[in-house]
Design an enzyme around this catalytic site. Structure first.
Site, PDB file in Angstrom:
ATOM      1  N   HIS A 264     -14.774  -1.184   6.313  1.00 45.35           N
ATOM      2  CA  HIS A 264     -13.392  -1.510   6.877  1.00 45.35           C
ATOM      3  C   HIS A 264     -13.927  -2.301   7.952  1.00 45.35           C
ATOM      4  O   HIS A 264     -14.522  -2.144   8.856  1.00 45.35           O
ATOM      5  CB  HIS A 264     -12.424  -0.876   6.940  1.00 45.35           C
TER       6      HIS A 264
ATOM      7  N   LYS B  55       0.086   4.308   4.373  1.00 47.69           N
ATOM      8  CA  LYS B  55      -0.218   3.794   2.937  1.00 47.69           C
ATOM      9  C   LYS B  55       0.662   4.925   2.006  1.00 47.69           C
ATOM     10  O   LYS B  55       1.835   4.814   1.905  1.00 47.69           O
ATOM     11  CB  LYS B  55      -1.527   3.861   2.476  1.00 47.69           C
TER      12      LYS B  55
ATOM     13  N   SER C 237     -10.876  -0.451   0.359  1.00 48.57           N
ATOM     14  CA  SER C 237      -9.467  -1.096   0.273  1.00 48.57           C
ATOM     15  C   SER C 237      -9.295  -2.548  -0.685  1.00 48.57           C
ATOM     16  O   SER C 237      -8.435  -2.581  -0.799  1.00 48.57           O
ATOM     17  CB  SER C 237      -9.160  -1.342   1.896  1.00 48.57           C
TER      18      SER C 237
ATOM     19  N   GLU D 223     -16.297   4.631   2.834  1.00 49.91           N
ATOM     20  CA  GLU D 223     -14.767   4.762   2.493  1.00 49.91           C
ATOM     21  C   GLU D 223     -14.695   5.763   1.468  1.00 49.91           C
ATOM     22  O   GLU D 223     -15.490   5.686   0.470  1.00 49.91           O
ATOM     23  CB  GLU D 223     -14.174   3.378   2.276  1.00 49.91           C
TER      24      GLU D 223
ATOM     25  N   HIS E  20      -7.249   5.068   2.127  1.00 44.22           N
ATOM     26  CA  HIS E  20      -6.599   4.625   0.748  1.00 44.22           C
ATOM     27  C   HIS E  20      -6.733   5.827  -0.325  1.00 44.22           C
ATOM     28  O   HIS E  20      -6.337   5.710  -1.223  1.00 44.22           O
ATOM     29  CB  HIS E  20      -7.226   3.271   0.260  1.00 44.22           C
TER      30      HIS E  20
ATOM     31  N   ASP F 256     -13.959   7.270   5.929  1.00 47.73           N
ATOM     32  CA  ASP F 256     -12.551   6.613   6.155  1.00 47.73           C
ATOM     33  C   ASP F 256     -11.829   6.844   4.911  1.00 47.73           C
ATOM     34  O   ASP F 256     -12.095   6.180   3.866  1.00 47.73           O
ATOM     35  CB  ASP F 256     -12.824   5.134   6.570  1.00 47.73           C
TER      36      ASP F 256
ATOM     37  N   ASN G 214       0.845  -1.253   0.003  1.00 45.12           N
ATOM     38  CA  ASN G 214       0.222   0.145  -0.126  1.00 45.12           C
ATOM     39  C   ASN G 214       0.727   1.262   0.088  1.00 45.12           C
ATOM     40  O   ASN G 214       0.346   2.374   0.285  1.00 45.12           O
ATOM     41  CB  ASN G 214      -0.878  -0.132   1.218  1.00 45.12           C
TER      42      ASN G 214
END
Length: 390
Positions: A137, A243, A183, A179, A211, A208, A46
């Site tokens: 997640h 990440k 992910s 998100e 990423h 969230d 990541n």
């Protein structure tokens, strides 16, 4: 025999093709890793912008270690909160146009802190409500399941289903969670559809952006920069540093009242030794580095090249325009076998299986990085073609 379920659970996992084992990475240099004496091009990291071993981050870590030492020595409310932590929080708050920011040791603890901090109390007559995307997640889902609030999930990226659930909710406090980039699928949340249906009088939206932070936006500030979302539109923003930023830890950004509340009521913050000050300093230096924009452009080019070559080779990818490029397999044993064949060809790609993803959606999760050059991408596609299509 006490705890007999342990051996039985492991046996079941093994029989189902779902047993997990760790691999020792002996060295990592650029896009290459060494495992058991063999070298592989790594497509399972990541570290999207290849900042982890950048000169900026490595030098900042060294300078931070010399200045602050290896650890913080205490929780943040004792003596573990330094000017390095404060500088990172202030920088993030200013850049994200939020009133305040709070640092955590991981995204997992940040998500848990949000759930337990906001919903750790009990309403007997009319419990509060959490509504999360189906693919939210695991760290958030576990946090939501462990508090007194009602917990519901809307179909993945389905704003209409979310609106339906919201229309049935009559709670005083509702938190909607999704998100920025998912992910395991690599797709974006439809935030431009979700934000308008949130009634801010009774409902907060949390994103969230683990990423997306670092990879999205002209300055890498994630979804709030891409869409220019205000604090009122996204009252809770979570992002991580492990990440694209190349360090470790996480943050929660929001109103001053929210952050002060978490400081006073979040057990994950109060009772944890704070992240090392050297880590906070290296994170700040990574965020301020001019390398970010150039590396985001390189990453974009690698993504476009990979998708074009995969399409030409007849390799079917799951829908994603991000660094996360999953290849659907649908069977845990087949996913593990495909991962093994790729490793035989010098390509490291991890098989992702249930319960990390829903049953029967087992996949190869490919992740691209600014560290990869064009020949790495060509090698990956050639290996996928031999593995999946021959």
């Amino acid at each position: 025999m006490a705890f007999k379920f342990i051996s039985e659970a492991l046996k079941t996992r093994s029989q189902d093709g779902l047993l997990r084992r760790r691999q020792v990475v002996e060295s990592a240099n650029g896009p290459m890793i060494q495992v058991e004496g063999k070298h592989y091009i790594n497509f399972s990291s990541n570290d999207y912008l290849a900042m982890r071993r950048s000169t900026v981050v490595m030098q900042a870590w060294a300078d931070g270690l010399a200045e602050f030492g290896a650890g913080s020595g205490a929780s943040p409310l004792v003596t573990g909160y330094t000017n390095a932590h404060q500088a990172l929080e202030t920088y993030l708050a200013e850049r994200l146009n939020r009133e305040s920011v709070l640092l955590f040791n991981s995204g997992f603890s940040a998500n848990q802190a949000i759930c337990q901090g906001l919903f750790g109390h009990t309403h007997q007559k009319n419990p509060d409500m959490i509504i999360a995307d189906k693919l939210m997640h695991a760290s958030f889902v576990e946090g939501a399941q462990g508090v007194s609030a009602k917990f519901s999930r809307f179909k993945h990226n389905d704003a209409s289903h979310l609106q339906e659930l919201l229309s049935k909710s009559n709670t005083e406090n509702t938190l909607v969670a999704t998100e920025g980039i998912f992910s395991m699928d690599g797709d974006h949340a439809p935030l431009t559809d979700i934000v308008p249906i949130i009634n801010t009088e009774s409902t907060w939206l949390m994103v969230d952006d683990a990423h997306g932070f670092g990879t999205l936006g002209d300055n890498g500030l994630g979804v709030v920069e891409v869409f220019n979302f205000s604090q009122q539109q996204v009252p809770i923003l979570m992002g991580t540093f492990g990440k694209a930023i190349g360090t470790a830890g996480a943050f929660v950004a929001g109103s001053e009242d929210l952050i002060n509340y978490l400081i006073n009521y979040s057990r994950h913050y109060i009772y944890s030794t704070s992240m090392p000050a050297a880590q906070a300093y290296a994170t700040l230096m990574s965020l301020q580095a001019k390398l970010g924009h150039e590396r985001r452009q390189v990453l974009k080019e690698r993504i476009e090249l990979f998708k074009a070559l995969a399409d030409k080779a007849g390799i079917t990818l799951m829908p994603s325009d991000t660094a996360i490029q999953p290849v659907f397999i649908g069977c845990p044993e087949k996913a593990v076998a495909a991962s093994g064949r790729l490793k035989d060809l010098g390509i490291w790609v991890t098989a992702i299986r249930y319960p990390t993803v829903p049953k029967h959606t087992d996949r190869l999760r490919l992740t691209l990085s600014a560290a990869h050059d064009e020949r790495d991408i060509y090698a990956l596609v050639d290996a996928l073609q031999l593995t999946l299509l021959s």
